[in-house]
Design a protein around this motif. Structure first.
Motif, mmCIF file in Angstrom:
data_model
loop_
_atom_site.group_PDB
_atom_site.id
_atom_site.type_symbol
_atom_site.label_atom_id
_atom_site.label_comp_id
_atom_site.label_asym_id
_atom_site.label_seq_id
_atom_site.Cartn_x
_atom_site.Cartn_y
_atom_site.Cartn_z
ATOM 1 N N ILE A 1 0.838 -1.200 0.000
ATOM 2 C CA ILE A 1 0.000 0.000 0.000
ATOM 3 C C ILE A 1 0.874 1.252 0.000
ATOM 4 C CG2 ILE A 1 -1.673 1.346 1.349
ATOM 5 C CD1 ILE A 1 -2.848 -1.406 2.254
ATOM 6 N N LYS A 2 1.911 1.237 0.807
ATOM 7 C CA LYS A 2 2.836 2.375 0.855
ATOM 8 C C LYS A 2 3.426 2.641 -0.522
ATOM 9 C CE LYS A 2 7.146 3.941 2.921
ATOM 10 N NZ LYS A 2 8.314 3.591 3.736
ATOM 11 N N ALA A 3 3.887 1.593 -1.194
ATOM 12 C CA ALA A 3 4.490 1.755 -2.519
ATOM 13 C C ALA A 3 3.484 2.337 -3.511
ATOM 14 C CB ALA A 3 5.034 0.415 -3.019
ATOM 15 N N ARG A 4 2.244 1.862 -3.445
ATOM 16 C CA ARG A 4 1.205 2.371 -4.348
ATOM 17 C C ARG A 4 0.896 3.834 -4.060
ATOM 18 N NH1 ARG A 4 -2.886 -2.764 -4.463
ATOM 19 N NH2 ARG A 4 -4.406 -1.135 -4.902
ATOM 20 N N CYS A 5 0.865 4.195 -2.787
ATOM 21 C CA CYS A 5 0.625 5.591 -2.420
ATOM 22 C C CYS A 5 1.768 6.489 -2.886
ATOM 23 C CB CYS A 5 0.440 5.722 -0.908
ATOM 24 S SG CYS A 5 -1.110 5.065 -0.284
ATOM 25 N N GLU A 6 2.983 6.038 -2.710
ATOM 26 C CA GLU A 6 4.143 6.825 -3.136
ATOM 27 C C GLU A 6 4.151 7.019 -4.650
ATOM 28 O OE1 GLU A 6 7.227 5.754 0.499
ATOM 29 O OE2 GLU A 6 7.311 4.555 -1.342
ATOM 30 N N THR A 7 3.817 5.970 -5.387
ATOM 31 C CA THR A 7 3.775 6.061 -6.845
ATOM 32 C C THR A 7 2.702 7.040 -7.297
ATOM 33 O OG1 THR A 7 4.626 3.817 -7.102
ATOM 34 C CG2 THR A 7 3.410 4.733 -8.964
ATOM 35 N N LEU A 8 1.515 6.934 -6.716
ATOM 36 C CA LEU A 8 0.430 7.839 -7.079
ATOM 37 C C LEU A 8 0.784 9.279 -6.733
ATOM 38 C CD1 LEU A 8 -2.392 8.450 -8.126
ATOM 39 C CD2 LEU A 8 -3.276 7.862 -5.853
ATOM 40 N N ALA A 9 1.304 9.492 -5.537
ATOM 41 C CA ALA A 9 1.661 10.851 -5.122
ATOM 42 C C ALA A 9 2.711 11.441 -6.061
ATOM 43 C CB ALA A 9 2.167 10.844 -3.683
ATOM 44 N N ALA A 10 3.711 10.661 -6.419
ATOM 45 C CA ALA A 10 4.747 11.152 -7.327
ATOM 46 C C ALA A 10 4.151 11.543 -8.678
ATOM 47 C CB ALA A 10 5.838 10.100 -7.503
ATOM 48 N N SER A 11 3.178 10.775 -9.148
ATOM 49 C CA SER A 11 2.532 11.094 -10.427
ATOM 50 C C SER A 11 1.729 12.388 -10.350
ATOM 51 C CB SER A 11 1.640 9.939 -10.892
ATOM 52 O OG SER A 11 0.417 9.915 -10.180
ATOM 53 N N LYS A 12 1.418 12.817 -9.141
ATOM 54 C CA LYS A 12 0.665 14.057 -8.908
ATOM 55 C C LYS A 12 1.589 15.177 -8.411
ATOM 56 C CE LYS A 12 -3.341 11.903 -9.493
ATOM 57 N NZ LYS A 12 -4.320 12.227 -10.517
ATOM 58 N N ASN A 13 2.898 14.971 -8.546
ATOM 59 C CA ASN A 13 3.912 15.959 -8.144
ATOM 60 C C ASN A 13 3.877 16.301 -6.665
ATOM 61 O OD1 ASN A 13 5.014 16.241 -10.791
ATOM 62 N ND2 ASN A 13 3.219 17.479 -11.313
ATOM 63 N N THR A 14 3.649 15.272 -5.863
ATOM 64 C CA THR A 14 3.695 15.464 -4.415
ATOM 65 C C THR A 14 4.331 14.229 -3.784
ATOM 66 O OG1 THR A 14 2.435 16.180 -2.472
ATOM 67 C CG2 THR A 14 1.356 14.590 -3.951
ATOM 68 N N SER A 15 4.355 14.178 -2.494
ATOM 69 C CA SER A 15 4.964 13.046 -1.784
ATOM 70 C C SER A 15 4.086 12.658 -0.608
ATOM 71 C CB SER A 15 6.368 13.412 -1.296
ATOM 72 O OG SER A 15 6.286 14.487 -0.371
ATOM 73 N N VAL A 16 4.401 11.513 -0.026
ATOM 74 C CA VAL A 16 3.678 11.060 1.157
ATOM 75 C C VAL A 16 4.655 10.772 2.285
ATOM 76 C CG1 VAL A 16 1.717 10.069 -0.092
ATOM 77 C CG2 VAL A 16 3.651 8.636 0.463
ATOM 78 N N VAL A 17 4.180 11.012 3.484
ATOM 79 C CA VAL A 17 4.815 10.536 4.707
ATOM 80 C C VAL A 17 3.905 9.412 5.174
ATOM 81 C CG1 VAL A 17 5.415 11.104 7.084
ATOM 82 C CG2 VAL A 17 5.853 12.763 5.248
ATOM 83 N N PHE A 18 4.383 8.193 5.116
ATOM 84 C CA PHE A 18 3.563 7.001 5.363
ATOM 85 C C PHE A 18 4.091 6.316 6.609
ATOM 86 C CE2 PHE A 18 1.836 2.816 4.827
ATOM 87 C CZ PHE A 18 0.713 2.953 4.029
ATOM 88 N N ARG A 19 3.241 6.185 7.629
ATOM 89 C CA ARG A 19 3.679 5.631 8.911
ATOM 90 C C ARG A 19 2.630 4.693 9.503
ATOM 91 N NH1 ARG A 19 5.382 11.485 11.380
ATOM 92 N NH2 ARG A 19 7.337 11.736 10.264
ATOM 93 N N GLN A 20 3.114 3.787 10.362
ATOM 94 C CA GLN A 20 2.242 2.869 11.101
ATOM 95 C C GLN A 20 2.776 2.716 12.506
ATOM 96 O OE1 GLN A 20 2.949 -0.528 12.351
ATOM 97 N NE2 GLN A 20 0.873 -0.623 13.151
ATOM 98 N N THR A 21 1.864 2.645 13.470
ATOM 99 C CA THR A 21 2.243 2.392 14.853
ATOM 100 C C THR A 21 1.163 1.575 15.552
ATOM 101 O OG1 THR A 21 2.926 3.390 16.961
ATOM 102 C CG2 THR A 21 1.211 4.550 15.714
ATOM 103 N N ASN A 22 1.595 0.839 16.556
ATOM 104 C CA ASN A 22 0.665 0.115 17.414
ATOM 105 C C ASN A 22 0.400 0.882 18.711
ATOM 106 O OD1 ASN A 22 0.348 -2.139 15.689
ATOM 107 N ND2 ASN A 22 2.294 -2.970 16.403
ATOM 108 N N HIS A 23 0.900 2.115 18.795
ATOM 109 C CA HIS A 23 0.841 2.884 20.033
ATOM 110 C C HIS A 23 0.015 4.160 19.847
ATOM 111 C CE1 HIS A 23 3.856 0.163 21.627
ATOM 112 N NE2 HIS A 23 4.479 0.300 20.466
ATOM 113 N N GLU A 24 -1.009 4.305 20.653
ATOM 114 C CA GLU A 24 -1.930 5.428 20.535
ATOM 115 C C GLU A 24 -1.220 6.779 20.668
ATOM 116 O OE1 GLU A 24 -6.312 6.651 22.311
ATOM 117 O OE2 GLU A 24 -4.975 5.418 23.530
ATOM 118 N N GLY A 25 -0.349 6.911 21.649
ATOM 119 C CA GLY A 25 0.357 8.175 21.857
ATOM 120 C C GLY A 25 1.213 8.556 20.662
ATOM 121 N N GLN A 26 1.862 7.580 20.034
ATOM 122 C CA GLN A 26 2.669 7.858 18.847
ATOM 123 C C GLN A 26 1.795 8.356 17.702
ATOM 124 O OE1 GLN A 26 6.383 7.439 18.109
ATOM 125 N NE2 GLN A 26 5.325 8.973 16.886
#
Length: 146
Positions: free
Chosen positions: A32-57
């Motif tokens: 999913i991250k790779a697909r998001c990065e590819t799509l964002a690049a095609s739209k001349n933007t970028s993504v910050v893609f993150r995952q956590t198991n911790h609510e505070g984070q």
């Protein structure tokens, strides 16, 4: 676009592809991250893609997005139904928030039908599986163009 799109993911989404594939599919979060990065690049933007198991984070990243992101896509996973603290953090944002879910929570167990996050979201994308993230990126970019 100068600021990236933030895509934040909550607990257990690191197990996509192996956890309950009959509900969530076989696509991994890295896919999913790779697909998001590819799509964002095609739209001349970028993504910050993150995952956590911790609510505070997750809350810290939402607060960071307040000044660093053009808009926020969030799949809060189990925190969708439980976290008032996450809702409060999201309500502090002035950028668009799009809530994203792989499955359709309204077609599942009754406890999943309530979302605290929806109260702070401009829109919800749910039930499209992994492509929901791409739909959310397209929708968010359209919101910014309005």
């Amino acid at each position: 676009m100068s600021k990236p799109i933030y895509v934040l993911n909550g607990p257990n989404l690191n197990l996509l592809g192996v956890r309950e594939p009959e509900i969530y599919g076989h696509t991994t979060l890295e896919d999913i991250k790779a697909r998001c990065e590819t799509l964002a690049a095609s739209k001349n933007t970028s993504v910050v893609f993150r995952q956590t198991n911790h609510e505070g984070q997750l809350i810290d990243w939402v607060q960071e997005a307040r000044t660093e992101a053009s808009f926020l896509i969030i799949n809060p996973a189990g925190y969708t139904h439980t976290s008032v603290a996450l809702l409060d953090a999201l309500k502090a944002l002035s950028i668009p928030v799009i809530e994203c879910h792989l499955s359709n929570p309204h077609a599942r167990e009754p406890f999943r039908r309530h979302s605290y996050v929806s109260q702070a979201a401009k829109a919800v994308v749910a039930g499209f599986g992994a492509i929901g993230y791409e739909l959310a990126i397209d929708a968010g970019l359209r919101l910014l163009d309005q």
